[in-house]
Scaffold this active site. Structure first.
Site, PDB file in Angstrom:
ATOM      1  N   GLU A  50      -6.867  -9.784  -2.651  1.00 53.80           N
ATOM      2  CA  GLU A  50      -7.553  -9.767  -1.351  1.00 53.80           C
ATOM      3  C   GLU A  50      -9.058  -9.521  -1.543  1.00 53.80           C
ATOM      4  O   GLU A  50      -9.644  -8.653  -0.899  1.00 53.80           O
ATOM      5  CB  GLU A  50      -6.961  -8.682  -0.443  1.00 53.80           C
ATOM      6  CG  GLU A  50      -5.467  -8.810  -0.197  1.00 53.80           C
ATOM      7  CD  GLU A  50      -4.912  -7.717   0.711  1.00 53.80           C
ATOM      8  OE1 GLU A  50      -5.713  -7.092   1.444  1.00 53.80           O
ATOM      9  OE2 GLU A  50      -3.684  -7.485   0.683  1.00 53.80           O
TER      10      GLU A  50
ATOM     11  N   GLU B 162       0.811  -1.224   0.000  1.00 57.70           N
ATOM     12  CA  GLU B 162       0.000   0.000   0.000  1.00 57.70           C
ATOM     13  C   GLU B 162       0.843   1.272   0.000  1.00 57.70           C
ATOM     14  O   GLU B 162       0.538   2.247   0.677  1.00 57.70           O
ATOM     15  CB  GLU B 162      -0.986  -0.029   1.178  1.00 57.70           C
ATOM     16  CG  GLU B 162      -1.942  -1.219   1.081  1.00 57.70           C
ATOM     17  CD  GLU B 162      -2.872  -1.374   2.275  1.00 57.70           C
ATOM     18  OE1 GLU B 162      -2.729  -0.604   3.252  1.00 57.70           O
ATOM     19  OE2 GLU B 162      -3.741  -2.262   2.239  1.00 57.70           O
TER      20      GLU B 162
END
Length: 542
Positions: free
Chosen positions: A419, A317
């Site tokens: 995910e 991220e």
């Protein structure tokens, strides 16, 4: 001939042969380079051909006035250029009498060249009057020019048929088995039994330490999935909660489980730029002390698990957060990737990010930002071979998802949805509907090479979405997964050879066993069916 034209021709032929399809063919063309001149509009402009006179060329917000839109899937694209600033984020929005879509696509537009925006939306209700407009996301004083805009509707059935055509071409292959005797004479009427024993396309789920020693959980998981990722057990705050006190016990035990069951496993993650998920003791370090801790983390983790994981999410991220780059400088991520590759050169290294494919309302993680950062790292000498898109959805937008995947596909790297889940704010039945939309978009895109669900089971529940209850009874999302897993595998195929001594089938890519019997003679053969658009021929002698 341009590849996209070849692909469209092949799709058209497939529809003609199998479905008598006469609707629009999805155009996967996309561009990530800024061009001196815009390309021609996709679909020759689609329904926007009829709206040229309803285009308002307002420099601050170019607008299309649209009438009588049906409920459908709409794919939208345009070329955008700005004046007045060097570059800025331009967002396309749609407003109907029923709803406002704040972002149906975005692009980092530049001065002096044209940038390609691709996205779309789904209308659940028809609209008599709508406006589709462009705005500078940052509110800069820029003039926006739009060219080669296109808006193409697909009915839900047309969208699904286009998906299925791509699946038939990219995820399956025709096989012809020729059976003869030792003299080469064709054997007519030989019985054929074909069974797929493993799949080429990985579909898996996150698992947690709760699976250790839990035989019902293990059984449920192994009946379905051939891929896994550890939810938290490899993260730094778990493996080294205090400086110098590493503990890989849980990760080691989970690795034993996946290895014993031949489960392909992703490594998640080496670093996480989010301060919240950085070990508290690490957040107190700076300079050489932080660099020493970082070096120790990479060497300890990568040396221990060298060649155990097919992927590593290196700096999680990093489009949203920047703890390490703030403390160690702007090249910190570059060094993370270089060091990780040296430690485990056979692992595929990934960027992994949220809100790239989920929405374009997040200015931190547009598809163009992802492309820009990936190119920066590769220009810096990084070996990067994978695109990780987390896929934490609330309400999926299938045309937008596909448009983002098309743009990322131009990079020529494998894409994984890493995910996948649907927000817990959505009821369970609707979660299942949305999950199916996301999985179908991923499986039907040629550049997507794997799907991972973020559904590790814990007695307290799952991160956002569970597939089962605590007794391993499927919830609606679990039923959806089971339905798709069944649909995307080749069922047992049985038959006999024809007058030419041949038998043909169309199977999903993967590993097969073939048993042929003629008279009192039987022969077994293993077949590895890999990708390819030509028929695979197998010769078998009895």
């Amino acid at each position: 001939m341009h590849f996209s034209l070849i692909f469209l021709c092949a799709l058209g032929l497939l529809f003609l042969l199998t479905n008598s399809y006469d609707g629009p063919l999805y155009d996967s063309s996309a561009y990530t380079e800024c061009k001196v001149h815009p390309e021609d509009p996709l679909y020759n402009g689609g329904i926007l051909q009829a709206y040229r006179k309803f285009y308002i060329s307002d420099a601050s917000s170019p607008t299309f006035m649209l009438h009588n839109l049906s409920n459908a899937f709409y794919t939208f694209s345009a070329w955008v250029m700005i004046e007045g600033v060097g570059s800025t984020l331009v967002r396309a929005s749609l407003r109907t009498e029923h709803a406002t879509f704040s972002c149906i696509g975005s692009v980092i537009a530049k001065q002096g060249c044209w940038s390609f925006l691709k996205g779309g939306f789904v209308l659940d209700l028809p609209s008599d009057n709508s406006i589709l407009y462009f705005q500078d996301y940052d509110g800069k004083s820029s003039n926006i020019s739009v060219a080669s805009a296109s808006l193409q509707p697909f009915s839900e059935e047309q969208w699904r048929l286009n998906q299925q055509a791509i699946i038939n071409r990219e995820r399956k292959r025709f096989v012809t088995v020729h059976v003869s005797n030792l003299h080469g004479e064709r054997l007519v009427g030989a019985s054929i039994n074909i069974q797929q024993i493993s799949k080429d396309f990985p579909i898996g789920s996150a698992i947690a330490a709760t699976i250790l020693g839990n035989l019902p959980y293990q059984s449920w998981f192994l009946k379905r999935f051939d891929a896994a990722v550890f939810e938290n057990e490899l993260k730094w705050y778990v493996t080294e909660p205090e400086p110098g006190k590493t503990n890989y016990t849980l990760a080691d035990q989970m690795l034993e489980f996946v290895r014993a069951n031949q489960i392909t496993t992703r490594g998640h993650n080496i670093f996480w730029e989010h301060l919240k998920y950085t070990p508290p003791w690490v957040t107190k370090l700076e300079g050489t002390e932080l660099q020493g801790a970082v070096n120790s983390r990479i060497s300890g983790l990568m040396d221990r698990y060298r060649e155990e994981f097919i992927h590593w999410d290196v700096n999680n991220e990093m489009l949203h957060f920047d703890f390490y780059e703030q403390r160690l400088g702007p090249h910190a991520t570059l060094e993370f990737f270089k060091t990780a590759h040296q430690a485990d050169p056979l692992a595929t290294l990934f960027m992994n990010e949220f809100n790239v494919v989920e929405t374009c309302n997040d200015a931190n993680s547009t598809v163009d930002d992802y492309v820009r950062r990936l190119r920066e790292l590769k220009e810096g000498g990084v070996t990067m071979d994978g695109i990780g898109l987390e896929g934490h959805f609330t309400v999926p937008n299938p045309p937008f998802i596909r448009g983002v995947l098309d743009k990322l596909a131009t990079l020529g790297l494998p894409i994984w949805l890493t995910e996948i889940d649907i927000s817990q704010t959505i009821d369970k039945q609707t979660q299942a509907v949305y999950l199916e939309q996301v999985m179908r978009e991923g499986f039907s895109h040629p550049s997507v090479k794997g799907l991972m669900l973020w559904t590790a089971l814990d007695p307290k529940g799952c991160y956002q979405m569970c597939l089962t209850d605590n007794n391993f009874n499927n919830l609606p999302a679990g039923d959806t997964v089971d339905k798709l897993l069944e649909e995307w595998q080749t069922r047992r195929v049985e038959g006999v050879t024809d007058q030419l001594g041949s038998f043909s089938f169309h199977g999903f890519l993967g590993e097969y066993t073939i048993m042929v019997k003629h008279g009192n003679k039987t022969k077994n053969l293993s077949l590895s069916l890999s990708g390819g658009h030509e028929t695979r021929f197998v010769n078998l002698q009895l």
